[in-house]
Design an enzyme around this catalytic site. Structure first.
Site, mmCIF file in Angstrom:
data_model
loop_
_atom_site.group_PDB
_atom_site.id
_atom_site.type_symbol
_atom_site.label_atom_id
_atom_site.label_comp_id
_atom_site.label_asym_id
_atom_site.label_seq_id
_atom_site.Cartn_x
_atom_site.Cartn_y
_atom_site.Cartn_z
ATOM 1 N N GLY A 90 0.813 -1.216 0.000
ATOM 2 C CA GLY A 90 0.000 0.000 0.000
ATOM 3 C C GLY A 90 0.845 1.264 0.000
ATOM 4 O O GLY A 90 0.565 2.215 -0.738
ATOM 5 N N ASN A 129 -8.189 4.585 8.461
ATOM 6 C CA ASN A 129 -7.707 3.425 9.214
ATOM 7 C C ASN A 129 -7.890 3.555 10.726
ATOM 8 O O ASN A 129 -7.939 2.555 11.428
ATOM 9 C CB ASN A 129 -6.236 3.161 8.882
ATOM 10 C CG ASN A 129 -5.400 4.415 8.840
ATOM 11 O OD1 ASN A 129 -5.665 5.312 8.030
ATOM 12 N ND2 ASN A 129 -4.421 4.515 9.702
ATOM 13 N N GLN A 168 -8.105 0.432 3.380
ATOM 14 C CA GLN A 168 -9.017 0.014 4.445
ATOM 15 C C GLN A 168 -10.405 -0.345 3.904
ATOM 16 O O GLN A 168 -11.196 -0.962 4.600
ATOM 17 C CB GLN A 168 -9.159 1.117 5.504
ATOM 18 C CG GLN A 168 -7.903 1.361 6.305
ATOM 19 C CD GLN A 168 -7.573 0.211 7.262
ATOM 20 O OE1 GLN A 168 -8.455 -0.517 7.710
ATOM 21 N NE2 GLN A 168 -6.301 0.039 7.567
ATOM 22 N N THR A 186 11.491 -8.220 -10.615
ATOM 23 C CA THR A 186 10.801 -9.488 -10.825
ATOM 24 C C THR A 186 9.525 -9.513 -10.002
ATOM 25 O O THR A 186 9.542 -9.203 -8.815
ATOM 26 C CB THR A 186 11.709 -10.668 -10.419
ATOM 27 O OG1 THR A 186 12.927 -10.565 -11.158
ATOM 28 C CG2 THR A 186 11.035 -12.006 -10.701
ATOM 29 N N CYS A 202 2.296 8.323 24.024
ATOM 30 C CA CYS A 202 3.108 8.826 25.125
ATOM 31 C C CYS A 202 4.515 8.267 25.135
ATOM 32 O O CYS A 202 5.421 8.860 25.694
ATOM 33 C CB CYS A 202 2.415 8.539 26.447
ATOM 34 S SG CYS A 202 1.097 9.728 26.736
#
Ligand SMILES: *Cc1c(COP(=O)(O)O)cnc(C)c1O
Length: 419
Positions: A79, A159, A194, A252, A344
């Site tokens: 993607g 997503n 998605q 390839t 965090c």
């Protein structure tokens, strides 16, 4: 006290937006192309021609599902690569015609970062705002269009919060603009990674010129992607070499991967209607249970009732007064896998750009959890999560009142200190 751990710890995978397991039928379809039919599809002998045949079958199958032509299908390494190829490829090829690009603030980083790179190289970018559910409108796109706009890139579904964008409407608006101004610009790209498992991929209805799909989100293999590219749109390649994929992606071909992504897409098309309904029911039950059992929770993203605005398997919630990463790591101890928009422990300490763009306050973004259900998810899985999640939340609220400065050395989770 944290809830007592189960005698038999189960593994509950609720992170299907991150990646999916490979479906067994997909694996079976791929299998002959590792050790048996391994010839290079570019060769001239019989074995090569056979492998090339499998490659072309996959291309034809995918084209059919997309309502496209086989030579509109470019196989890539995933993607991210398809997004990069679409964006860099179109922008660099057509920069003499204009240097303006339109996108949204909630794109995947595989779209945002290439576009930010182009910005550094002198392109002008409009980053469209989204509403509190993560939606952009065709009207917003229309208003942002300029005579030097060469590319619009808007994701099909998000997503993190599962928002489905009105791609067909946006596509129509762009078509109208091109007709009125007698121009072939801008091109329209959509990242559909998605969406590919559950939504309609008919490119004629969506009016996209470029569309990205990957294997890893649809029960296919990782590291293989498709870029749909309509014939009259020229782009520059990113990878030069042997000239495979109509010279747009040398190297390839990943034949097992390509056979796999075609099979995965075929399965998705066959099963999605029924599966979407099943997932929505489970997801809605899950949210109801969370609301019943945990105080101070909030749903992030679009409302659950309308199937046209939110992916069926996505539940993104904020749990106030706890830190998402701590919660995630405690859930992991009970075998529950999910994800968070909090950050965090990462260097930036910045919460999710998607939640922030939706206007979520800092403390909500840091208490966010994303559960994405999948084929293997059952009601028992959800009941298992509901058995432990409220207790973990309660305990964390007692021992570790949320620390908005997100100092990782403070009282979060022992694993923070091991990193
Ligand atoms: C996963 C994902 C990508 C990246 O795909 P890879 O195959 O991991 O490179 C891009 N866009 C969206 C929306 C995704 O969900």
């Amino acid at each position: 006290m944290f809830p007592t751990k189960p005698k038999q710890k189960r593994l509950i995978y609720m992170d299907h937006a991150a990646t999916t397991p490979v479906d067994l039928a997909v694996k079976k379809a791929m299998d002959p192309y590792f050790c048996q039919h391994y010839a290079n599809p570019s060769g001239l002998y019989q074995s090569s021609r056979e492998v090339n045949g499998a490659l072309n079958d996959a291309r034809r199958k995918i084209a059919e599902i997309l309502h496209a032509l086989p030579d509109n299908i470019i196989f890539t390494g995933g993607g991210s690569e398809s997004d990069n190829l679409a964006i860099f490829g179109a922008a660099r090829k057509h920069q003499k015609s204009g240097k303006h690009i339109i996108t949204t603030k909630i794109e995947h980083h595989a779209v945002l970062l290439p576009i930010e790179q182009l910005q550094k190289e002198g392109f002008e970018i409009t980053f469209l705002d989204v509403d509190e559910c993560g939606r952009v409108t065709a009207e917003q796109v229309k208003k942002a269009l300029r005579h030097d706009t060469i590319l619009v890139s808007i994701m099909y579904a998000n997503n993190e919060i599962g928002t489905i964008e009105p791609i067909a409407e946006i596509g129509k608006e762009i078509l109208k603009w091109r007709k009125q101004n007698n121009t072939s610009y801008p091109f329209f790209h959509s990242d559909a990674c998605q969406a590919a498992g559950s939504l309609d991929l008919n490119v004629e209805k969506l009016h996209v010129d470029l569309m990205t799909i990957n294997g890893s989100k649809i029960y296919g293999p990782k590291g293989v992607g498709v870029l749909f590219k309509i014939r009259n749109v020229d782009i520059l390649p990113l990878i030069f070499g042997g000239g495979q994929e109509m010279r747009l992606r040398s190297g390839t071909e990943n034949v097992p991967g390509i056979v796999g992504i075609a099979k995965a897409l075929e399965n998705a098309r066959k099963n999605s209607k029924k599966e979407n309904l099943r997932l929505r029911k489970l997801r809605d039950y899950f949210w109801q249970q969370i609301q019943d059992k945990i105080k101070k929770v909030r749903l992030n993203g679009p409302e659950l009732g309308d199937e046209t605005v939110r992916l069926p398997n996505n539940l993104n919630v904020s749990i106030l007064d706890v830190e998402g990463e701590a919660l995630l790591l405690y859930l992991d101890e009970y075998g529950i896998m999910c994800s968070t928009g909090s950050a965090c422990t990462s260097q930036s300490l910045e919460p999710s750009h998607v939640l922030t763009a939706c206007g979520l306050p800092y403390e909500y973004a840091h208490g966010s959890l994303r559960f994405t259900l999948g084929k293997s998810t059952t009601k028992q899985d959800i009941d298992y999560v509901i058995k432990y999640l409220p207790g973990i939340v309660e305990r964390l609220r007692e021992v570790s009142p949320v620390n908005l400065t997100c100092d990782p050395k403070k009282n979060l989770h022992p694993k923070y200190h091991q990193r």
